[in-house]
Design an enzyme around this catalytic site. Structure first.
Site, short mmCIF file in Angstrom:
data_model
loop_
_atom_site.label_atom_id
_atom_site.label_comp_id
_atom_site.label_asym_id
_atom_site.label_seq_id
_atom_site.Cartn_x
_atom_site.Cartn_y
_atom_site.Cartn_z
N HIS A 1 5.66 1.97 19.33
CA HIS A 1 4.71 2.40 18.26
C HIS A 1 4.93 4.04 17.98
O HIS A 1 4.15 4.70 18.16
CB HIS A 1 3.40 2.17 19.02
CG HIS A 1 2.39 2.18 17.62
ND1 HIS A 1 1.19 1.07 17.83
CD2 HIS A 1 2.14 2.54 16.58
CE1 HIS A 1 0.48 1.33 16.60
NE2 HIS A 1 1.24 2.25 15.87
N GLY B 1 0.89 -1.28 -0.02
CA GLY B 1 -0.11 0.21 0.12
C GLY B 1 0.97 1.14 0.15
O GLY B 1 2.07 1.07 -0.44
N ARG B 2 0.23 2.05 0.48
CA ARG B 2 0.96 3.68 0.49
C ARG B 2 2.21 3.44 1.47
O ARG B 2 3.54 3.70 0.56
CB ARG B 2 0.31 4.61 1.28
CG ARG B 2 -0.53 5.40 0.19
CD ARG B 2 -1.51 6.31 1.04
NE ARG B 2 -2.42 5.50 2.30
CZ ARG B 2 -3.84 5.48 2.22
NH1 ARG B 2 -4.30 6.21 1.08
NH2 ARG B 2 -4.36 4.98 3.04
N GLU C 1 -0.21 -3.52 23.61
CA GLU C 1 0.46 -2.40 23.96
C GLU C 1 0.14 -1.50 25.15
O GLU C 1 -1.08 -1.31 25.10
CB GLU C 1 0.41 -1.56 22.47
CG GLU C 1 1.08 -2.12 21.28
CD GLU C 1 1.11 -1.36 20.01
OE1 GLU C 1 0.55 0.03 20.01
OE2 GLU C 1 1.46 -1.80 19.01
N ARG D 1 0.66 -3.71 12.64
CA ARG D 1 -0.17 -3.93 13.83
C ARG D 1 0.37 -4.96 14.42
O ARG D 1 0.93 -6.27 13.98
CB ARG D 1 -1.81 -4.04 13.87
CG ARG D 1 -2.48 -2.96 13.43
CD ARG D 1 -2.21 -1.85 14.55
NE ARG D 1 -3.12 -0.55 14.27
CZ ARG D 1 -2.40 0.71 13.87
NH1 ARG D 1 -1.26 0.76 13.70
NH2 ARG D 1 -3.40 1.93 13.81
#
Ligand code: DGY
Length: 328
Positions: A288, A156-157, A269, A240
């Site tokens: 993160h 993706g991006r 997390e 993730r």
């Protein structure tokens, strides 16, 4: 005129708060830690809009408690913390922040890749703990990045930007995705499509994951997948945590089935202090922070503000993940 009540779950960039304050009756959670779920539920009761972070759970029960809610603006590109189908059912639009964090996140994925390949954190600890006694021909040897093969899962991006960084290091870049890019895009990015994940895993020297968390990507990488990787493989995850079976990752790192890993995300997390991954030298775990640059966090906040304000006006936010909420 009565301004719509909104609640923002953390102190975000001042520019964004100023923008939101002009048109709303704004409440902001002032603490570093997220508001507990029960508090968020209480704050949502009379809110027409919420600005949330990935650490805030927005589920059906919360939406039921918030009958006036029109818009949830998540300050993240990922939105797995929000039950989108439930929002859509209640005509609540959900905004996210794609694009503005792409390159910053890709920079960090590549930072982790390089750091894990060359033992950067271990080396810094080695020095600071006084273990540097001499130049040694076999001390802290790592893997070459240049000319190696980079396997990207999810082009993706962000994946595409990581590919560009890999090409800058003269890497051969392979990718696996559900959706293949056009030949023209593949040529432009200098990437080769591998339709079989197993083949990508066994061919790549570096593997970087860039898929959203969905039921079908949960534990996409587990024991079987680590077993397919080279013993010299460097594994990177900035997507993730639950995309990777963390117990399987621990076993793969501990047994030397793979070389090192760099993670910006973990299954839980923050990672619990007694997690066995924290006992290993061959993994770097960041809290993160892949999108954490001054400029990008400001731009994410401004985008979240625009999404919020559009949703409050009854419009589709410029970056909306469920536009059907208003049309359905
Ligand atoms: C996101 O936006 O989804 C990232 O994980 C945090 O920037």
């Amino acid at each position: 005129m009565i301004k719509p009540r909104v609640f923002i779950t953390r102190i975000i960039a001042q520019e964004a708060l100023d923008k939101i304050a002009q048109d709303t009756d704004m409440g902001v959670w002032p603490e570093e830690l997220p508001p507990p779920y029960e508090v968020l539920l209480e704050k949502a009761r009379d809110a027409e809009g919420l600005v949330t972070l990935l650490s805030d759970r927005v589920d059906a029960a919360l939406m039921d408690a918030a009958p006036k809610l029109k818009v949830v603006s998540n300050m993240a590109v990922g939105y797995d913390n929000i039950t989108i189908a439930e929002a859509t059912k209640r005509h609540i639009v959900v905004g996210n922040t794609p694009g503005v964090l792409t390159e910053t996140t890709a920079d960090f994925a590549f930072t982790l890749l390089m750091a894990a390949a060359r033992h950067v954190v271990e080396a810094a600890n080695y020095t600071s703990k006084g273990r540097w006694k001499t130049w040694g021909p076999k001390i802290l040897l790592g893997q070459d990045i240049h000319n190696a093969t980079l396997g990207i899962i999810g082009l993706g991006r962000i994946g595409a930007e990581v590919a560009k960084r890999g090409r800058g290091f003269n890497m051969k870049v392979l990718y696996y995705d559900e959706i293949r890019r056009s030949e023209e895009e593949e040529r432009r990015l200098g990437v080769e499509y591998i339709p079989d994940l197993a083949k990508l895993l066994s061919s790549a020297d570096f593997i970087s994951v860039h898929v959203p968390l969905l039921p079908q990507t949960h534990h996409l990488i587990g024991a079987a997948e680590f077993a397919m990787m080279k013993p010299t493989a460097v594994f990177i995850n900035t997507s993730r945590g639950p995309v990777v079976d963390q117990k399987a990752l621990y076993e793969a790192l501990k047994s030397g089935q793979i070389f090192t890993a760099g993670l910006d995300v973990t299954e839980v997390e923050p990672i619990p202090p007694d997690d066995p991954l924290l006992t290993l030298d061959n993994v770097i775990i960041a809290p993160h922070i892949a999108s954490a640059s001054f400029t990008t966090r400001k731009n994410m906040a401004l985008m979240a503000a625009e999404n919020l304000l559009a949703g409050l006006r009854g419009q589709t936010p410029p970056n909306c993940v469920n536009p059907e909420a208003l049309t359905g």
